[in-house]
Design an enzyme around this catalytic site. Structure first.
Site, short mmCIF file in Angstrom:
data_model
loop_
_atom_site.label_atom_id
_atom_site.label_comp_id
_atom_site.label_asym_id
_atom_site.label_seq_id
_atom_site.Cartn_x
_atom_site.Cartn_y
_atom_site.Cartn_z
N ASN A 123 0.89 -1.61 -0.13
CA ASN A 123 0.38 0.36 0.15
C ASN A 123 0.81 1.29 0.25
O ASN A 123 0.48 2.46 -0.28
CB ASN A 123 -0.84 -0.21 0.97
CG ASN A 123 -2.31 -1.29 1.21
OD1 ASN A 123 -2.32 -1.75 0.05
ND2 ASN A 123 -2.43 -1.33 1.96
N CYS A 161 -10.72 -5.10 -3.43
CA CYS A 161 -11.05 -6.16 -2.62
C CYS A 161 -12.54 -6.19 -2.25
O CYS A 161 -12.76 -4.30 -1.85
CB CYS A 161 -10.38 -6.48 -1.69
SG CYS A 161 -8.73 -7.24 -1.73
N ARG A 221 -1.63 -11.04 -5.09
CA ARG A 221 -1.87 -9.51 -5.06
C ARG A 221 -1.05 -8.61 -4.50
O ARG A 221 0.08 -7.84 -4.58
CB ARG A 221 -3.40 -9.40 -5.17
CG ARG A 221 -3.81 -9.14 -6.74
CD ARG A 221 -4.92 -8.28 -6.27
NE ARG A 221 -5.14 -7.14 -5.95
CZ ARG A 221 -6.09 -6.57 -5.42
NH1 ARG A 221 -7.92 -6.79 -6.24
NH2 ARG A 221 -6.38 -5.12 -4.51
C1 EPZ Z 1 -6.38 1.65 1.79
O1 EPZ Z 1 -7.65 1.21 0.80
C2 EPZ Z 1 -5.70 0.20 1.33
N1 EPZ Z 1 -5.70 0.44 0.38
C3 EPZ Z 1 -6.14 -1.13 2.25
O2 EPZ Z 1 -6.34 -1.89 2.25
C4 EPZ Z 1 -6.89 -0.40 3.37
O3 EPZ Z 1 -7.68 -1.62 4.15
C5 EPZ Z 1 -7.82 1.22 3.95
O4 EPZ Z 1 -6.86 1.41 3.18
C6 EPZ Z 1 -7.34 1.24 5.26
O5 EPZ Z 1 -6.75 1.70 6.04
C7 EPZ Z 1 -4.68 0.71 -0.30
O6 EPZ Z 1 -3.81 1.59 -0.06
C8 EPZ Z 1 -4.22 0.10 -2.43
P1 EPZ Z 1 -10.31 4.30 2.12
P2 EPZ Z 1 -8.71 2.97 0.62
O7 EPZ Z 1 -9.74 5.21 1.20
O8 EPZ Z 1 -8.14 3.89 0.08
C9 EPZ Z 1 -14.73 4.90 3.14
C10 EPZ Z 1 -5.21 -4.39 1.53
O9 EPZ Z 1 -6.46 -5.07 1.66
N2 EPZ Z 1 -14.47 5.81 1.35
O10 EPZ Z 1 -9.51 4.64 3.28
O11 EPZ Z 1 -9.53 2.27 -0.52
C11 EPZ Z 1 -14.29 3.68 2.41
O12 EPZ Z 1 -15.42 3.04 2.08
C12 EPZ Z 1 -6.30 -2.94 1.47
O13 EPZ Z 1 -4.52 -3.94 1.88
C13 EPZ Z 1 -15.65 7.07 1.59
O14 EPZ Z 1 -16.92 6.56 2.18
O15 EPZ Z 1 -9.51 3.04 1.77
C14 EPZ Z 1 -14.17 3.24 3.97
O16 EPZ Z 1 -15.07 3.16 4.43
C15 EPZ Z 1 -8.16 -3.31 1.58
N3 EPZ Z 1 -15.98 7.64 0.14
C16 EPZ Z 1 -13.35 4.33 4.59
O17 EPZ Z 1 -13.75 5.53 4.18
C17 EPZ Z 1 -14.53 8.07 -0.56
O18 EPZ Z 1 -14.40 8.76 -1.48
C18 EPZ Z 1 -11.83 4.33 4.43
O19 EPZ Z 1 -11.79 3.96 2.61
C19 EPZ Z 1 -13.39 6.76 -0.06
C20 EPZ Z 1 -13.38 6.13 1.16
#
Ligand code: EPZ
Length: 437
Positions: free
Chosen positions: A24, A119, A416
């Protein structure tokens, strides 16, 4: 037929492994290289599917990318960046394409990005990203399955995120470094992988200040230069193997496990009865003499208990004495994988209430985001289809614990995100066989 893993379980994991760069962080940093013409180098790069997908994504817009697997380096020449459109075939593969918006806007004044994948652990909307770009002065439209961004030049703004989203913080940070004026991203994510991205951007010539209250202040500059950067080690990989060692009552030295980034995890591991010894180059984790105990914990954004540590912790808790509770507050749908664990003999029940901690964003929404785990339960081998990356790893640990044979399909999810995972489990004594499809 796709690749499968076949595992003969009932063993203790024992030995030594080395963790490499964080999935990440590295994938975002490959994108950051697009912000500067010239050749950037990333080191400590893991051999994972997401690096290859990201390589193809940035090649699709004209970068020349070389991945030397033996050396663990990736070089990215962004001089030849050719166009603002990420082809549709990259839709749905991972979360990375949307992060190209800033770099493409800066170079071409527009960007066209297909809807991202990743995912299936919740709705994963992009509203924070898109609203943030609008605040920076971009016009954003969603049509024909793609996001269309346009702006002559982005302009700094004050943006407050509704939730500290990792992806939105990274995306807006990469957009802000070359914007006119100063950007403040408030209520931002501060995960170590984001700090690592900020360090790379700083090496490229960006001016980025981390304030104490979840605020990043970015003073835009006119141009960036390429950089040479070592990717921060993967704290999810480290914690996943740590929990595996303790759950199987084995002992594993994890070279490259960094206490600084595992502070919260180590506390929870200790509360659950796991043992560790911090050494100069890593940490030894042991469950040999552990009496594993139930805990009540909730996941949270950094510096809380990471949502990606939840799955290995749940597996460990199936072996602990008593009733544990885990409240997932980051993703609304991240316990689906427990059904297969129950088929293997675990006793895990899901609830839509916020159990065992504070009330979260998902209260009253009906998502089963709390889990109660009764232990200890012996596990038996089973045939399992992997639904997502972190679930996949937890099934590997369950397979190591289980009596009999487990067959895992859908192993591309694990590959992945986990560097040389079969090799590493073999090094720890797990009888794991790859059945080629
Ligand atoms: C990153 O996902 C990671 N992925 C995830 O790891 C990780 O679990 C997550 O951050 C939290 O630490 C990568 O870095 C590629 P978020 P990301 O935006 O950036 C909501 C793994 O297995 N949200 O922090 O997609 C969202 O739905 C993966 O390595 C909105 O509502 O996560 C979630 O509930 C899985 N609107 C929360 O925020 C938005 O525009 C956190 O999501 C963006 C997010």
């Amino acid at each position: 037929m796709a690749r499968k893993y076949s595992i003969e379980g009932g063993i203790r994991l024992e030995g030594e492994i080395t963790v490499r760069g964080a999935k990440n962080a590295v994938t975002k940093e490959m994108v950051a290289a697009l912000l500067a013409p010239g050749v950037s180098t990333l080191r400590n790069v893991p051999e994972i599917g997401d690096v290859e997908i990201t390589k193809r994504v940035i090649e699709s817009v004209g970068c020349v990318v070389k991945h030397d697997m033996a050396a663990g380096t990736v070089t990215i020449d962004a001089t030849t960046l050719a166009g603002p459109e990420v082809p549709e075939e990259y839709s749905g593969l991972n979360r990375i394409p949307i992060l190209l918006a800033g770099a493409l806007l800066h170079r071409f004044g527009r960007a066209v990005i297909p809807a991202p994948g990743g995912c299936d652990i919740g709705a994963r909307p992009l509203d924070f990203h898109l609203q943030g770009f609008e605040r920076l002065g971009a016009k954003v439209e969603h049509r024909d399955g793609a996001y269309h961004f346009s702006a002559e030049r982005l302009t700094g703004a004050r943006i407050t995120l509704p939730f500290p989203s990792v992806g939105a913080t990274e995306n807006l940070m990469m957009a802000a470094v070359l914007a006119r004026g100063t950007t403040e991203i408030r209520n931002a994510a501060v995960e170590p992988e984001i700090v690592d991205l900020a360090l790379l951007l700083q090496s490229m010539g960006a001016i980025i200040v981390q304030e104490t209250d979840r605020t990043w202040v970015i003073q835009g500059v006119d141009a960036l230069r390429p950089a040479d950067h070592r990717v921060v080690n993967d704290r999810i990989e480290a914690a996943s193997f740590a929990a595996s060692a303790v759950a199987t009552r084995g002992e594993v030295y994890i070279r490259g496990a960094d206490q600084l980034h595992l502070l919260t995890f180590l506390n929870w591991l200790r509360r659950a009865g796991g043992e560790y010894e911090v050494r100069p180059d890593g940490i030894v984790f042991s469950g040999r003499d552990s009496k594993l105990k139930a805990v009540a914990a909730e996941t949270a954004v950094h510096p809380g208990l990471m949502t990606d540590w939840q799955q290995p912790l749940v597996i460990l808790l199936t072996q602990a004495e008593g009733m544990s509770v885990i409240h997932e507050t980051v993703y609304e749908n991240r316990f689906g994988y427990t059904e297969a664990l129950n088929r293997m003999g675990a006793r895990i029940q899901l609830f839509s209430e916020c159990l065992g901690g504070s009330e979260c964003r998902f209260r009253h929404l009906g998502h089963k985001h709390s889990a109660v785990i009764l232990g200890p339960t012996p596990l038996q081998g089973a045939d399992i289809e992997i639904p997502d990356l972190r679930a996949g790893f937890s099934y590997l640990v369950a397979a190591a614990l289980a009596k009999g044979r487990t067959t895992l399909s859908g192993v591309r999810y694990i590959e992945r995100g986990y560097d040389r995972v079969v090799e590493k489990f073999k090094a720890l004594g797990l009888p794991i066989e790859v059945i080629e499809g």
